[in-house]
Motif scaffolding. Structure first.
Motif, mmCIF file in Angstrom:
data_model
loop_
_atom_site.group_PDB
_atom_site.id
_atom_site.type_symbol
_atom_site.label_atom_id
_atom_site.label_comp_id
_atom_site.label_asym_id
_atom_site.label_seq_id
_atom_site.Cartn_x
_atom_site.Cartn_y
_atom_site.Cartn_z
ATOM 1 N N ILE A 64 30.513 -61.738 81.639
ATOM 2 C CA ILE A 64 30.838 -63.361 80.994
ATOM 3 C C ILE A 64 28.958 -64.069 81.105
ATOM 4 O O ILE A 64 28.281 -64.294 80.247
ATOM 5 C CB ILE A 64 31.319 -63.974 82.334
ATOM 6 C CG1 ILE A 64 32.806 -63.961 81.615
ATOM 7 C CG2 ILE A 64 31.312 -65.388 81.573
ATOM 8 C CD1 ILE A 64 33.471 -64.686 80.921
ATOM 9 N N ALA A 65 28.513 -62.987 81.601
ATOM 10 C CA ALA A 65 26.459 -62.800 81.431
ATOM 11 C C ALA A 65 26.441 -61.818 82.203
ATOM 12 O O ALA A 65 26.511 -61.090 82.690
ATOM 13 C CB ALA A 65 26.358 -63.743 83.422
ATOM 14 N N LYS A 66 26.087 -61.265 81.429
ATOM 15 C CA LYS A 66 25.095 -59.624 81.010
ATOM 16 C C LYS A 66 24.138 -59.706 81.496
ATOM 17 O O LYS A 66 22.517 -61.088 81.580
ATOM 18 C CB LYS A 66 24.781 -59.646 79.493
ATOM 19 C CG LYS A 66 25.972 -59.221 78.663
ATOM 20 C CD LYS A 66 25.696 -58.751 77.600
ATOM 21 C CE LYS A 66 24.600 -57.127 77.429
ATOM 22 N NZ LYS A 66 25.804 -56.495 78.386
ATOM 23 N N GLY A 67 23.536 -58.722 82.223
ATOM 24 C CA GLY A 67 22.331 -58.481 83.407
ATOM 25 C C GLY A 67 20.824 -58.034 82.530
ATOM 26 O O GLY A 67 21.740 -58.075 81.062
ATOM 27 N N GLY A 68 20.034 -58.575 82.981
ATOM 28 C CA GLY A 68 18.193 -58.410 81.779
ATOM 29 C C GLY A 68 17.885 -56.866 82.318
ATOM 30 O O GLY A 68 18.413 -55.909 82.695
ATOM 31 N N ARG A 69 17.863 -56.276 81.258
ATOM 32 C CA ARG A 69 17.026 -55.791 80.790
ATOM 33 C C ARG A 69 15.442 -54.482 81.595
ATOM 34 O O ARG A 69 15.369 -55.862 81.988
ATOM 35 C CB ARG A 69 16.238 -54.879 78.853
ATOM 36 C CG ARG A 69 17.722 -54.713 78.310
ATOM 37 C CD ARG A 69 16.401 -53.906 77.369
ATOM 38 N NE ARG A 69 15.528 -55.130 76.908
ATOM 39 C CZ ARG A 69 15.243 -54.956 75.739
ATOM 40 N NH1 ARG A 69 15.304 -53.916 74.781
ATOM 41 N NH2 ARG A 69 14.067 -55.718 75.695
ATOM 42 N N GLY A 70 15.854 -53.405 82.388
ATOM 43 C CA GLY A 70 14.670 -53.643 83.135
ATOM 44 C C GLY A 70 12.818 -53.322 82.770
ATOM 45 O O GLY A 70 13.403 -53.119 81.048
ATOM 46 N N GLY A 71 12.155 -53.359 82.909
ATOM 47 C CA GLY A 71 11.036 -53.359 82.808
ATOM 48 C C GLY A 71 10.336 -52.330 81.870
ATOM 49 O O GLY A 71 10.941 -51.291 83.102
#
Length: 445
Positions: A116-123
């Motif tokens: 439902i809510a995707k996590g952000g990519r790592g920098g």
């Protein structure tokens, strides 16, 4: 307490930040970059748990945030990805985006999952930016923010058989007679305010789930009498048992009651008119019921040829076993529930539980004016800005080069931006810089 609607906030975990680091080893004076990438943030995942029956838990916890990814480390070690946050929901839960009203998921099968809510990519760490032209970059990225949204959960009861009809026609009494359920029973309208479920065991070892749904009234499809709150539960049932008070003891005509409820079902969802239906002519132990049944049968069969009408009495159990056998036989002749749900999906859904919104082109942006301030609007540029570590001079230069390459610099000049003009991107403001190095576009204010 039965809770069938809830509004909650979900947020995917932020990605971990990348690291600027260099190899520092004996006899390796210029070891080069060694900063690792940050880990991915956790997703918020809804998982169906058949042990749940209501959305009660969401009355007490309304915010769900997944953990963020671990920051990158030296020696080119990447940060660990965060674990997903699993949120358990009952079967029959429909998830809507609260802002757009778009249906995100329709969860029916035990164990079914949807992000439902995707996590952000790592920098990215500075190792990723090494090139022949820059062998020791001091650039790293911040982790991407996780997706966040408010969602509305609606529970549609999962049952094989749904009991519908006007208030006080005997639906709750029938459920209490044929199952171990103990719904509230009273001699007044709207005794049942929430759906009650019961498992019905037929004597030949067959069984099915029956739902006693709150009584409907005329105008229910428009929301009168909490119509929408009640009607959505009918959508999940495979068979409708329409309970009609054949005694007419409240001064209503049984046939008119049957027609009005069917009209409400059809107006709410046209597919409900095609759902298999059995009329349970209840209260046949009352005087004048036989006479009323004869009139009802004549009118109903003329209106809907082939309609099944079964006389019963929930009080004396007259005709109840026959009704249960007929329901069990009809259920066996119907397609599997998963096949039925697949047919009811719209063509554009293509059986997909969840559709991520399309990502905009990297070159899409819009420039507007807010008095003397030039405002650059672009989802992709704002994401780039948040990932840029502005404490690093090289990172600022890179940010400026990217904006020049996608045409932001030229468009600002065309709109009248001159040296010293204020440029706003998201929550950040910059000073436009016309002259000097070709690699430099903005000065952070």
């Amino acid at each position: 307490m039965f809770v069938d609607k809830a509004k909650i906030y979900v947020k995917g975990g932020d990605g971990g930040d990348g690291l600027v680091a260099f190899r520092r080893e004996l006899y390796v004076p210029e070891g080069g970059p060694a900063g690792g990438d940050g880990g991915k943030g956790g997703d918020v995942v809804f998982r169906v748990d058949e042990g749940l029956r209501t959305l009660m838990d969401f009355r007490y916890q309304r915010h769900f945030k997944a953990p963020r990814g671990v920051k990158g480390k030296n020696k080119t070690q990447h940060g660990a990805n965060a674990e997903d946050l699993i949120v358990r929901v009952p079967p029959g839960t429909v998830v809507y985006d609260d802002d757009t009203g778009e249906m995100l998921a329709d969860l029916t099968a035990n164990g079914q999952e949807v992000v439902i809510a995707k996590g952000g990519r790592g920098g990215r760490g500075n190792t990723r930016f090494k090139s022949p032209a820059n062998t020791a970059p001091a650039i790293a990225e911040n982790g991407e923010e996780g997706q966040e949204r408010w969602v509305t959960l609606e529970l549609k009861v999962m049952a094989d058989v749904g009991l519908v009809g006007f208030p006080s026609v005997g639906k709750s009494t029938l459920l209490s007679v044929v199952s171990a359920a103990q719904p509230k029973i009273g001699a007044y309208h709207f005794t049942t305010l929430t759906p009650n479920l019961g498992v019905v065991q037929v004597s030949d070892e067959r069984s099915f789930v029956m739902a006693d749904l709150p009584g409907l009234i005329e105008g229910a499809h428009t929301g009168i009498g909490l119509g929408h709150e009640f009607l959505r539960h009918v959508e999940r049932t495979r068979i409708i048992v329409h309970v009609v008070d054949m005694s007419g003891m409240e001064g209503r005509d049984p046939y008119d009651d049957w027609v009005k409820i069917n009209d409400e079902l059809k107006l709410y969802n046209a597919k409900l008119a095609e759902r298999p239906q059995i009329v349970a002519a209840n209260k046949m132990d009352m005087p004048e019921s036989e006479e009323q049944l004869a009139v009802f049968r004549q009118k109903a069969e003329a209106d809907r040829p082939g309609i099944e009408i079964m006389p019963i009495s929930s009080l004396t159990r007259q005709g109840v076993p026959e009704l249960l056998y007929r329901v069990a036989d009809l259920l066996e002749s119907l397609p599997d529930p998963s096949e039925l749900q697949a047919e009811e999906r719209t063509d554009d859904e293509e059986g997909v539980v969840y559709r991520m919104e399309e990502r905009p082109s990297d070159h899409e942006f819009r420039i507007t004016r807010d008095n003397e301030v030039f405002v650059v609007e672009s989802e992709s540029i704002e994401k780039l800005l948040k990932r840029t570590q502005f404490a690093s001079y090289e990172a600022v230069m890179r940010f400026g080069r990217i904006l020049r390459n996608i045409g932001v610099d030229a468009e600002l000049r065309k709109r009248g931006a001159r040296d010293g003009a204020t440029i706003r991107i998201g929550d950040f403001e910059f000073e436009f810089f016309e002259g000097g190095s070709d690699d430099y576009l903005f000065e952070d204010r």
